[in-house]
Design an enzyme around this catalytic site. Structure first.
Site, PDB file in Angstrom:
ATOM      1  N   HIS A 123       0.823  -1.216   0.000  1.00  0.00           N
ATOM      2  CA  HIS A 123       0.000   0.000   0.000  1.00  0.00           C
ATOM      3  C   HIS A 123       0.860   1.271   0.000  1.00  0.00           C
ATOM      4  O   HIS A 123       0.363   2.355   0.290  1.00  0.00           O
ATOM      5  CB  HIS A 123      -0.956   0.013   1.208  1.00  0.00           C
ATOM      6  CG  HIS A 123      -2.057  -0.990   1.091  1.00  0.00           C
ATOM      7  ND1 HIS A 123      -2.864  -1.356   2.151  1.00  0.00           N
ATOM      8  CD2 HIS A 123      -2.505  -1.708   0.029  1.00  0.00           C
ATOM      9  CE1 HIS A 123      -3.753  -2.249   1.734  1.00  0.00           C
ATOM     10  NE2 HIS A 123      -3.548  -2.493   0.459  1.00  0.00           N
ATOM     11  N   SER A 207      -7.675  -7.099   9.767  1.00  0.00           N
ATOM     12  CA  SER A 207      -9.078  -7.467   9.992  1.00  0.00           C
ATOM     13  C   SER A 207      -9.641  -8.368   8.895  1.00  0.00           C
ATOM     14  O   SER A 207     -10.744  -8.884   9.023  1.00  0.00           O
ATOM     15  CB  SER A 207      -9.927  -6.205  10.107  1.00  0.00           C
ATOM     16  OG  SER A 207      -9.715  -5.409   8.964  1.00  0.00           O
TER      17      SER A 207
HETATM   18  P1  OAD Z   1      -7.640  -2.897  10.502  1.00  0.00           P
HETATM   19  O1  OAD Z   1      -7.650  -1.683  11.369  1.00  0.00           O
HETATM   20  O2  OAD Z   1      -8.817  -3.137   9.621  1.00  0.00           O
HETATM   21  O3  OAD Z   1      -7.496  -4.159  11.429  1.00  0.00           O
HETATM   22  C1  OAD Z   1      -6.536  -4.189  12.468  1.00  0.00           C
HETATM   23  C2  OAD Z   1      -6.522  -5.564  13.054  1.00  0.00           C
HETATM   24  O4  OAD Z   1      -5.475  -5.602  13.996  1.00  0.00           O
HETATM   25  C3  OAD Z   1      -7.820  -5.932  13.788  1.00  0.00           C
HETATM   26  O5  OAD Z   1      -8.291  -7.161  13.303  1.00  0.00           O
HETATM   27  C4  OAD Z   1      -7.374  -6.061  15.260  1.00  0.00           C
HETATM   28  O6  OAD Z   1      -8.014  -7.148  15.916  1.00  0.00           O
HETATM   29  C5  OAD Z   1      -5.899  -6.352  15.106  1.00  0.00           C
HETATM   30  N1  OAD Z   1      -5.092  -5.937  16.272  1.00  0.00           N
HETATM   31  C6  OAD Z   1      -5.319  -4.937  17.143  1.00  0.00           C
HETATM   32  N2  OAD Z   1      -4.349  -4.899  18.088  1.00  0.00           N
HETATM   33  C7  OAD Z   1      -3.484  -5.895  17.788  1.00  0.00           C
HETATM   34  C8  OAD Z   1      -2.288  -6.381  18.392  1.00  0.00           C
HETATM   35  N3  OAD Z   1      -1.770  -5.831  19.490  1.00  0.00           N
HETATM   36  N4  OAD Z   1      -1.671  -7.438  17.811  1.00  0.00           N
HETATM   37  C9  OAD Z   1      -2.171  -8.013  16.685  1.00  0.00           C
HETATM   38  N5  OAD Z   1      -3.303  -7.600  16.098  1.00  0.00           N
HETATM   39  C10 OAD Z   1      -3.952  -6.547  16.629  1.00  0.00           C
HETATM   40  O7  OAD Z   1      -6.280  -2.861   9.698  1.00  0.00           O
HETATM   41  P2  OAD Z   1      -5.826  -3.610   8.359  1.00  0.00           P
HETATM   42  O8  OAD Z   1      -6.470  -4.941   8.242  1.00  0.00           O
HETATM   43  O9  OAD Z   1      -4.356  -3.527   8.301  1.00  0.00           O
HETATM   44  O10 OAD Z   1      -5.558   0.475   3.408  1.00  0.00           O
HETATM   45  O11 OAD Z   1      -6.433  -2.660   7.265  1.00  0.00           O
HETATM   46  C11 OAD Z   1      -6.185  -2.976   5.924  1.00  0.00           C
HETATM   47  C12 OAD Z   1      -6.157  -1.732   5.076  1.00  0.00           C
HETATM   48  O12 OAD Z   1      -7.348  -0.980   5.271  1.00  0.00           O
HETATM   49  C13 OAD Z   1      -5.057  -0.748   5.427  1.00  0.00           C
HETATM   50  O13 OAD Z   1      -3.811  -1.056   4.865  1.00  0.00           O
HETATM   51  C14 OAD Z   1      -5.593   0.526   4.851  1.00  0.00           C
HETATM   52  C15 OAD Z   1      -6.995   0.397   5.422  1.00  0.00           C
HETATM   53  O14 OAD Z   1      -7.925   1.216   5.004  1.00  0.00           O
HETATM   54  C16 OAD Z   1      -5.093   1.523   2.715  1.00  0.00           C
HETATM   55  O15 OAD Z   1      -4.671   2.536   3.227  1.00  0.00           O
HETATM   56  C17 OAD Z   1      -5.139   1.329   1.214  1.00  0.00           C
END
Ligand code: OAD
Length: 260
Positions: A123, A207
């Protein structure tokens, strides 16, 4: 059948010389470094939906707002430090060399600062910007710009306002080197190539709601050699059923145990 495993029951990953590990990280791996995940903030930033500040349309409509959003994120990321999960991944790369592939959806540089050498930022990166006149080449991994400012440039500054953002010689604006919603992530062919030959697939802190990254585990599951698929995070992701195991806990607690 997906197995849920508590941190105290996690055994170190046993790998042979034939194994190849593909790791996908999301915002959760940086959460314990103090960077908020998208879910934690309900996908909002200062009352704006993240999708409304992270699109080509937002940039065309209100570039100042977009710069401010990324400037604040640069400031936060610059202050954050890598955590034990980032360090465990650096250790794993040191052990496996080219049999390890780290693909991240994060735009911070905490993996690099922990010591990972080969990080694929699908990204983009907060600290890179590029001329908006440039055209994408080689699957988005390179750019060609008529002004001669070809590849995305390292940029440590946070640019508090649009007026201070430098322009290319032909007057084109610089834009953050970020894959916005509606754009194609960088280096997808390379990612699919690496994914197809992994024997162990691990997602950490994502997520499972944003595609194409959320679909990588399904791709791995469909491979004839059936790679082992592990998820790490405090709660099951939306695509939990695609994984063999969910190591349910914060990344700083679970990952060091898994890496041993
Ligand atoms: P999300 O914010 O959707 O999800 C974060 C995940 O991290 C959740 O499932 C939490 O349960 C988990 N989490 C929280 N604390 C944690 C910890 N201490 N250890 C491990 N896991 C933990 O973030 P992403 O899935 O990364 O895109 O989001 C994907 C994309 O959506 C991002 O890259 C961005 C966003 O909009 C763009 O900017 C194009």
């Amino acid at each position: 059948m997906t197995e849920l495993i508590e941190p105290k029951h996690i055994a170190p990953l046993e790998l042979t010389n034939e194994d190849r590990v593909f790791v996908l990280t999301g915002a959760g791996v940086s959460a314990e470094s103090g960077l908020r995940t998208f879910r934690d903030s309900d996908g909002l930033w200062e009352q704006h939906r993240v999708e409304d500040v992270a699109t080509p349309e937002a940039w065309a409509r209100d570039p100042e707002l977009v710069w401010r959003f990324y400037s604040l994120r640069r400031e936060q990321a610059a202050k954050a430090e890598p955590n034990a999960a980032h360090h465990a991944l650096a250790q794993l790369e040191q052990k496996l060399g080219e049999r390890f592939y780290l693909c991240t959806q994060n735009v911070d540089d905490l993996h690099e600062r922990a010591g990972n050498k080969r990080v694929h930022h699908m990204h983009g990166m907060l600290f890179l910007s590029r001329c908006e006149q440039g055209s994408s080449q080689n699957d988005g991994l390179r750019y060609h710009c008529p002004c001669g400012r070809d590849d995305p440039q390292a940029d440590a500054k946070s640019y508090p306002d649009l007026a201070s953002v430098p322009r290319c010689t032909d007057g084109g604006r610089l834009r953050p080197h970020i894959c916005w919603f509606g754009e194609v992530p960088f280096g997808m062919n390379q990612i699919i190539g690496e994914l197809s030959r992994c024997t162990v697939f691990i997602t950490i802190g994502s997520s499972g709601s944003v595609y194409p990254a959320a679909g990588f585990v399904r791709h791995a599951r469909g491979l004839p050699h059936n790679p082992k698929r592990i998820y790490i995070g405090p709660e099951p992701p939306d695509n939990a059923h695609e994984f063999n195991q969910i190591l349910q806990g914060p990344a700083t607690e679970t990952l060091p145990r898994l890496v041993g």
